[in-house]
Write a protein that holds these residues in place. Sequence first.
Motif, PDB file in Angstrom:
ATOM      1  N   ALA A   1      40.949  44.678  44.136  1.00 32.64           N
ATOM      2  CA  ALA A   1      41.479  43.672  43.225  1.00 32.64           C
ATOM      3  C   ALA A   1      40.352  43.140  42.355  1.00 32.64           C
ATOM      4  O   ALA A   1      39.234  42.911  42.837  1.00 32.64           O
ATOM      5  CB  ALA A   1      42.125  42.536  43.998  1.00 32.64           C
ATOM      6  N   VAL A   2      40.626  42.978  41.075  1.00 31.63           N
ATOM      7  CA  VAL A   2      39.667  42.447  40.108  1.00 31.63           C
ATOM      8  C   VAL A   2      40.110  41.031  39.763  1.00 31.63           C
ATOM      9  O   VAL A   2      41.127  40.832  39.088  1.00 31.63           O
ATOM     10  CB  VAL A   2      39.609  43.325  38.844  1.00 31.63           C
ATOM     11  N   CYS A   3      39.367  40.047  40.254  1.00 36.59           N
ATOM     12  CA  CYS A   3      39.724  38.639  40.076  1.00 36.59           C
ATOM     13  C   CYS A   3      38.725  38.013  39.095  1.00 36.59           C
ATOM     14  O   CYS A   3      37.529  37.914  39.403  1.00 36.59           O
ATOM     15  CB  CYS A   3      39.673  37.902  41.408  1.00 36.59           C
ATOM     16  N   HIS A   4      39.196  37.588  37.952  1.00 33.81           N
ATOM     17  CA  HIS A   4      38.338  37.106  36.866  1.00 33.81           C
ATOM     18  C   HIS A   4      38.332  35.578  36.865  1.00 33.81           C
ATOM     19  O   HIS A   4      39.399  34.945  36.791  1.00 33.81           O
ATOM     20  CB  HIS A   4      38.889  37.633  35.535  1.00 33.81           C
ATOM     21  N   TYR A   5      37.144  34.967  36.925  1.00 33.23           N
ATOM     22  CA  TYR A   5      37.031  33.514  37.072  1.00 33.23           C
ATOM     23  C   TYR A   5      36.259  32.865  35.930  1.00 33.23           C
ATOM     24  O   TYR A   5      35.334  33.452  35.369  1.00 33.23           O
ATOM     25  CB  TYR A   5      36.341  33.166  38.396  1.00 33.23           C
ATOM     26  N   ASP A   6      36.630  31.626  35.657  1.00 37.45           N
ATOM     27  CA  ASP A   6      35.940  30.766  34.701  1.00 37.45           C
ATOM     28  C   ASP A   6      34.816  30.041  35.447  1.00 37.45           C
ATOM     29  O   ASP A   6      35.086  29.225  36.333  1.00 37.45           O
ATOM     30  CB  ASP A   6      36.941  29.767  34.122  1.00 37.45           C
ATOM     31  N   LEU A   7      33.566  30.330  35.103  1.00 36.17           N
ATOM     32  CA  LEU A   7      32.438  29.716  35.788  1.00 36.17           C
ATOM     33  C   LEU A   7      32.172  28.295  35.305  1.00 36.17           C
ATOM     34  O   LEU A   7      31.288  27.623  35.833  1.00 36.17           O
ATOM     35  CB  LEU A   7      31.183  30.573  35.611  1.00 36.17           C
ATOM     36  N   ASN A   8      32.920  27.820  34.325  1.00 39.32           N
ATOM     37  CA  ASN A   8      32.817  26.440  33.878  1.00 39.32           C
ATOM     38  C   ASN A   8      33.816  25.534  34.582  1.00 39.32           C
ATOM     39  O   ASN A   8      33.884  24.340  34.288  1.00 39.32           O
ATOM     40  CB  ASN A   8      33.007  26.353  32.366  1.00 39.32           C
ATOM     41  N   SER A   9      34.596  26.088  35.513  1.00 39.23           N
ATOM     42  CA  SER A   9      35.506  25.298  36.336  1.00 39.23           C
ATOM     43  C   SER A   9      34.810  25.010  37.663  1.00 39.23           C
ATOM     44  O   SER A   9      34.364  25.946  38.335  1.00 39.23           O
ATOM     45  CB  SER A   9      36.809  26.064  36.594  1.00 39.23           C
ATOM     46  N   PRO A  10      34.694  23.750  38.065  1.00 40.47           N
ATOM     47  CA  PRO A  10      33.970  23.419  39.294  1.00 40.47           C
ATOM     48  C   PRO A  10      34.600  24.070  40.523  1.00 40.47           C
ATOM     49  O   PRO A  10      35.816  24.301  40.584  1.00 40.47           O
ATOM     50  CB  PRO A  10      34.080  21.892  39.369  1.00 40.47           C
ATOM     51  N   VAL A  11      33.766  24.384  41.500  1.00 34.50           N
ATOM     52  CA  VAL A  11      34.268  24.910  42.767  1.00 34.50           C
ATOM     53  C   VAL A  11      35.253  23.912  43.372  1.00 34.50           C
ATOM     54  O   VAL A  11      35.029  22.703  43.353  1.00 34.50           O
ATOM     55  CB  VAL A  11      33.109  25.170  43.744  1.00 34.50           C
ATOM     56  N   GLY A  12      36.343  24.419  43.873  1.00 29.34           N
ATOM     57  CA  GLY A  12      37.388  23.571  44.439  1.00 29.34           C
ATOM     58  C   GLY A  12      38.523  23.306  43.478  1.00 29.34           C
ATOM     59  O   GLY A  12      39.617  22.909  43.897  1.00 29.34           O
ATOM     60  N   SER A  13      38.279  23.529  42.178  1.00 24.91           N
ATOM     61  CA  SER A  13      39.335  23.411  41.185  1.00 24.91           C
ATOM     62  C   SER A  13      39.750  24.821  40.753  1.00 24.91           C
ATOM     63  O   SER A  13      38.935  25.742  40.783  1.00 24.91           O
ATOM     64  CB  SER A  13      38.869  22.608  39.973  1.00 24.91           C
ATOM     65  N   PRO A  14      40.993  25.013  40.366  1.00 26.97           N
ATOM     66  CA  PRO A  14      41.425  26.357  39.963  1.00 26.97           C
ATOM     67  C   PRO A  14      40.629  26.897  38.788  1.00 26.97           C
ATOM     68  O   PRO A  14      40.443  26.205  37.781  1.00 26.97           O
ATOM     69  CB  PRO A  14      42.901  26.149  39.593  1.00 26.97           C
ATOM     70  N   GLY A  15      40.129  28.122  38.920  1.00 25.07           N
ATOM     71  CA  GLY A  15      39.349  28.745  37.854  1.00 25.07           C
ATOM     72  C   GLY A  15      39.748  30.169  37.573  1.00 25.07           C
ATOM     73  O   GLY A  15      39.143  30.826  36.717  1.00 25.07           O
ATOM     74  N   LEU A  16      40.776  30.678  38.261  1.00 22.75           N
ATOM     75  CA  LEU A  16      41.219  32.054  38.059  1.00 22.75           C
ATOM     76  C   LEU A  16      41.793  32.219  36.656  1.00 22.75           C
ATOM     77  O   LEU A  16      42.668  31.465  36.233  1.00 22.75           O
ATOM     78  CB  LEU A  16      42.278  32.417  39.102  1.00 22.75           C
ATOM     79  N   LEU A  17      41.310  33.209  35.923  1.00 23.50           N
ATOM     80  CA  LEU A  17      41.787  33.475  34.571  1.00 23.50           C
ATOM     81  C   LEU A  17      42.836  34.571  34.534  1.00 23.50           C
ATOM     82  O   LEU A  17      43.798  34.487  33.766  1.00 23.50           O
ATOM     83  CB  LEU A  17      40.609  33.879  33.673  1.00 23.50           C
ATOM     84  N   ALA A  18      42.659  35.608  35.331  1.00 17.91           N
ATOM     85  CA  ALA A  18      43.593  36.738  35.355  1.00 17.91           C
ATOM     86  C   ALA A  18      43.179  37.648  36.500  1.00 17.91           C
ATOM     87  O   ALA A  18      42.079  37.529  37.050  1.00 17.91           O
ATOM     88  CB  ALA A  18      43.577  37.510  34.030  1.00 17.91           C
ATOM     89  N   SER A  19      44.056  38.583  36.853  1.00 18.86           N
ATOM     90  CA  SER A  19      43.724  39.535  37.910  1.00 18.86           C
ATOM     91  C   SER A  19      44.446  40.847  37.667  1.00 18.86           C
ATOM     92  O   SER A  19      45.431  40.917  36.936  1.00 18.86           O
ATOM     93  CB  SER A  19      44.103  38.977  39.283  1.00 18.86           C
ATOM     94  N   ARG A  20      43.924  41.897  38.285  1.00 21.35           N
ATOM     95  CA  ARG A  20      44.559  43.193  38.289  1.00 21.35           C
ATOM     96  C   ARG A  20      44.125  43.923  39.542  1.00 21.35           C
ATOM     97  O   ARG A  20      43.252  43.426  40.279  1.00 21.35           O
ATOM     98  CB  ARG A  20      44.206  44.004  37.035  1.00 21.35           C
ATOM     99  N   GLU A  21      44.722  45.059  39.812  1.00 16.73           N
ATOM    100  CA  GLU A  21      44.390  45.779  41.039  1.00 16.73           C
ATOM    101  C   GLU A  21      44.308  47.272  40.783  1.00 16.73           C
ATOM    102  O   GLU A  21      45.133  47.843  40.062  1.00 16.73           O
ATOM    103  CB  GLU A  21      45.454  45.500  42.110  1.00 16.73           C
ATOM    104  N   LEU A  22      43.296  47.905  41.362  1.00 21.85           N
ATOM    105  CA  LEU A  22      43.142  49.355  41.297  1.00 21.85           C
ATOM    106  C   LEU A  22      43.434  49.927  42.675  1.00 21.85           C
ATOM    107  O   LEU A  22      43.029  49.370  43.697  1.00 21.85           O
ATOM    108  CB  LEU A  22      41.727  49.746  40.888  1.00 21.85           C
ATOM    109  N   GLY A  23      44.140  51.049  42.700  1.00 30.45           N
ATOM    110  CA  GLY A  23      44.435  51.721  43.956  1.00 30.45           C
ATOM    111  C   GLY A  23      44.258  53.216  43.804  1.00 30.45           C
ATOM    112  O   GLY A  23      43.971  53.725  42.718  1.00 30.45           O
ATOM    113  N   GLY A  24      44.425  53.946  44.901  1.00 31.98           N
ATOM    114  CA  GLY A  24      44.385  55.397  44.843  1.00 31.98           C
ATOM    115  C   GLY A  24      43.083  55.929  44.297  1.00 31.98           C
ATOM    116  O   GLY A  24      41.988  55.473  44.639  1.00 31.98           O
ATOM    117  N   ALA A  25      43.200  56.923  43.395  1.00 34.19           N
ATOM    118  CA  ALA A  25      42.029  57.591  42.842  1.00 34.19           C
ATOM    119  C   ALA A  25      41.153  56.632  42.043  1.00 34.19           C
ATOM    120  O   ALA A  25      39.919  56.777  42.032  1.00 34.19           O
ATOM    121  CB  ALA A  25      42.454  58.769  41.969  1.00 34.19           C
TER     122      ALA A  25
END
Length: 361
Positions: free
Chosen positions: A229-253
Amino acid sequence: MGTGPAALVIGSIALACGPAGGDVTGGHGPEGAAPGERAAPGGHGAAEASEPGWRLESFRDLVVEVPASWEPAPAPGGDWCAAVEGRPEAFPDKPYVDSRGPYRAEMALGCFSGEEEPDLHGGGVPREYWSPHVWFAATPAAGGIEKVPDGRVSSNGWSRLVRTVGSAKVFVLTDEAHLDEAGRIIASARQAEVDHHGCAASSPIQAGGFVRPPAPFDVAQLDAVDTIAVCHYDLNSPVGSPGLLASRELGGAEATALLAAINAAPVGGGPDTPDTCAKNTWGNTGIVLRLTTGGSVHEAYVYFDSCFGNGIDDGTTLRALTTDNCAPLWSGRVVHWGGSAAPFRVCHPGSVPAVNPTKTS
């Protein structure tokens, strides 16, 4: 408050909604597994889409269902006139999900549409360039977008639907032909601590300063991987507050190839050009790679938009970014908007980076 279903009324549309987070489980991995722990295969913090033909998209602590045919694409912004040049096809002409992020580069232009009707799209984009689409905003956010009230506003056959969930807002611009889909999108929005790819709404990577994964492991010891899983985060959001920007997932080959490329990368990190920026800076965003194999979950951190500190870190070894291990990360709404030129060229061979400001301590 009760936990039964509620009715959300938007304009003249009544939509059936479950309670916020009603089908969401906590934790940080499959069945709530933390990095390095084992868990039963399958399952994530947020449920899958409720029926075929729909998928889930996440932003911060919000998860929403969208039609599978609404593919990610960049929406026109305030500099729309620079991209047009008499070519309406410069912008999406089918329903889509906006892939622009908070650090996208936008030219400082005074584009003027001349229209006096309500700007349901935003950015002063003329109606001829509108297409139905979904976009997100943090609350609070720069520019006052978070002040747009929830509900529905309509004008000349177009409607904008807005709903706040947790620390985010979801917006849908729609014509009359897609109004039912827009209503369902808004009604499906729910709060989640962990999204459908196992990406937590908040991550320790948000501490910035090239923090290392809290659960070190040796990626070279992984013979195989089921998914990444590729989880993309905003590093300007403090730890403990939501900072996830988007995600995707690679499987198989794809997942197998990415694991091999990470292990084949030179040790030591990079590419770096430390003489081109101040030592107390780092990038605006970072990626957490969640490698799942046989029910075990391990997290590696990826840094890619600073002039130093770049690489893939499993907490034991920092490996360099290469085209083979970085280029596969970017797709859909997981977008690399700019940053230092050296890592950008490796991750996007043949492209020219748009330089964005970096965070300072």
